[in-house]
Scaffold this motif. Structure first.
Motif, short mmCIF file in Angstrom:
data_model
loop_
_atom_site.label_atom_id
_atom_site.label_comp_id
_atom_site.label_asym_id
_atom_site.label_seq_id
_atom_site.Cartn_x
_atom_site.Cartn_y
_atom_site.Cartn_z
N ALA A 73 -49.74 21.84 99.01
CA ALA A 73 -49.60 20.47 99.52
C ALA A 73 -49.02 19.57 98.44
O ALA A 73 -47.92 19.82 97.95
N SER A 74 -49.74 18.53 98.03
CA SER A 74 -49.20 17.55 97.08
C SER A 74 -49.55 17.85 95.63
O SER A 74 -49.20 17.09 94.73
N LEU A 75 -50.26 18.96 95.38
CA LEU A 75 -50.73 19.31 94.03
C LEU A 75 -49.93 20.47 93.48
O LEU A 75 -49.76 21.49 94.16
N LYS A 88 -49.07 17.84 88.46
CA LYS A 88 -48.42 16.80 89.26
C LYS A 88 -49.11 16.68 90.61
O LYS A 88 -49.56 17.67 91.20
N TYR A 89 -49.18 15.44 91.07
CA TYR A 89 -49.69 15.16 92.41
C TYR A 89 -48.86 14.01 92.99
O TYR A 89 -48.56 13.04 92.29
N ASP A 90 -48.52 14.12 94.26
CA ASP A 90 -47.76 13.07 94.93
C ASP A 90 -48.19 13.05 96.39
O ASP A 90 -47.70 13.82 97.21
N LYS A 107 -49.50 9.02 92.57
CA LYS A 107 -48.52 9.86 91.88
C LYS A 107 -49.06 10.16 90.49
O LYS A 107 -49.42 9.23 89.76
N MET A 108 -49.13 11.42 90.15
CA MET A 108 -49.59 11.85 88.83
C MET A 108 -48.57 12.78 88.21
O MET A 108 -48.05 13.67 88.87
#
Length: 294
Positions: A73-75, A88-90, A107-108
């Motif tokens: 997913a976003s990770l 990263k995460y978004d 956002k990371m």
């Protein structure tokens, strides 16, 4: 029952788990995240949480497995080199405690770099204890490090300069198998940190971990931990940790804030940001408690 490694690898619940956390003291911001792969079950899972004084929010989900075990997913994790990772995460996370679940856009982009050698839990346990823990993880590695980068939460931007812990575990992961576990870590400085796990199963307790001081991982082989609870939530804990050389470390912990993650087997993970005191030195880290659902 003594199961060999090849048999365990064929178990439906065989799991490979990548976990990271870090706490930025200046921003009072904590992050913890996990990607788990159960390939024999065709199940990939994740959670990602952020904690600060104004929010406790996260996300947990599952998808089928694919050919990228470090992305869901976003990770996304990228191993840049040995001991250095890009995290990263978004996407969105949610505060489930609000009357109407509140959404945060996050956002990371953070680089996590190790500060000590990898600690293999096999250095802490004997053959019997290894067998006792076979339904939780056959292999378990720990390491602490620093995290540098940026996290955006809605319109707020945080420059991250943090310390934290990572672990890698492989083995059968049956969440309902242990009666309880405590997984506790703290970083006092880039030169001093510890990690301890106390795992309780029907056959007894398994203690393992390390205390990193004087540039050495001292394997921890025993822990006496006294936890005080309030309505089922840990509030304070006192620990005496014993290493292989016979040294003792007295540490106290105080839970600052926490997130709760339901898992399989009627259990719940309570992940806390905790503040620690060791010989007058202040540290911060995540203390994780796996307990039966109330």
């Amino acid at each position: 029952m003594d199961l060999d490694l090849e048999t365990l690898k064929k178990h439906e619940e065989w799991n490979e788990s990548y976990y990271f956390n870090f706490h930025d003291k200046n921003n009072d911001l904590t992050a913890f995240m996990r990607i788990g792969n159960k390939v024999n079950k065709n199940e990939k899972s994740m959670f990602f949480f952020l904690l600060n004084p104004n929010m406790i929010a996260g996300i947990k989900l599952e998808t089928p497995c694919d050919d990228d075990p470090l992305n869901i997913a976003s990770l996304n994790y990228q191993e840049i080199e040995r001991g250095k990772w890009r995290l990263k995460y978004d996407g969105s996370i949610f505060d489930p405690s609000a009357e109407v679940p509140k959404e945060f856009k996050v956002k990371m982009d953070v680089t996590w770099e190790a500060l000590n050698p990898i600690m293999d839990y096999v250095n802490c346990v004997d053959e019997k204890q290894t067998e006792m823990s076979s339904n939780v993880a056959s292999e378990h590695y720990e390491q602490f490090g620093k995290a540098l980068g940026k996290i955006e939460i809605d319109e707020d931007v945080f420059e991250i300069d943090a310390l934290g812990e990572r672990d890698l575990s492989r083995g059968v992961r049956e969440w309902g198998s242990p009666k309880m576990w405590m997984w506790i870590n703290s970083e006092f400085s880039p030169e001093e940190a510890f990690n301890i796990t106390k795992l309780s199963v029907d056959e007894g307790n398994i203690d393992a971990g390390y205390f990193y001081t004087d540039s050495v991982n001292e394997p921890l082989v025993k822990s006496d931990i006294n936890v005080e609870f309030n309505n089922g939530i840990p509030t304070t804990f006192r620990m005496v940790l014993f290493d292989k050389k016979g040294s003792e470390y007295s540490v106290t912990g105080e839970v600052i804030r926490f997130g709760m993650i339901p898992v399989e087997g009627g259990m719940i993970l309570i992940e806390t940001l905790s503040k620690y005191d060791w010989d007058g030195k202040e540290g911060y880290g995540v203390a994780e408690f796996l307990v039966p659902e109330p």
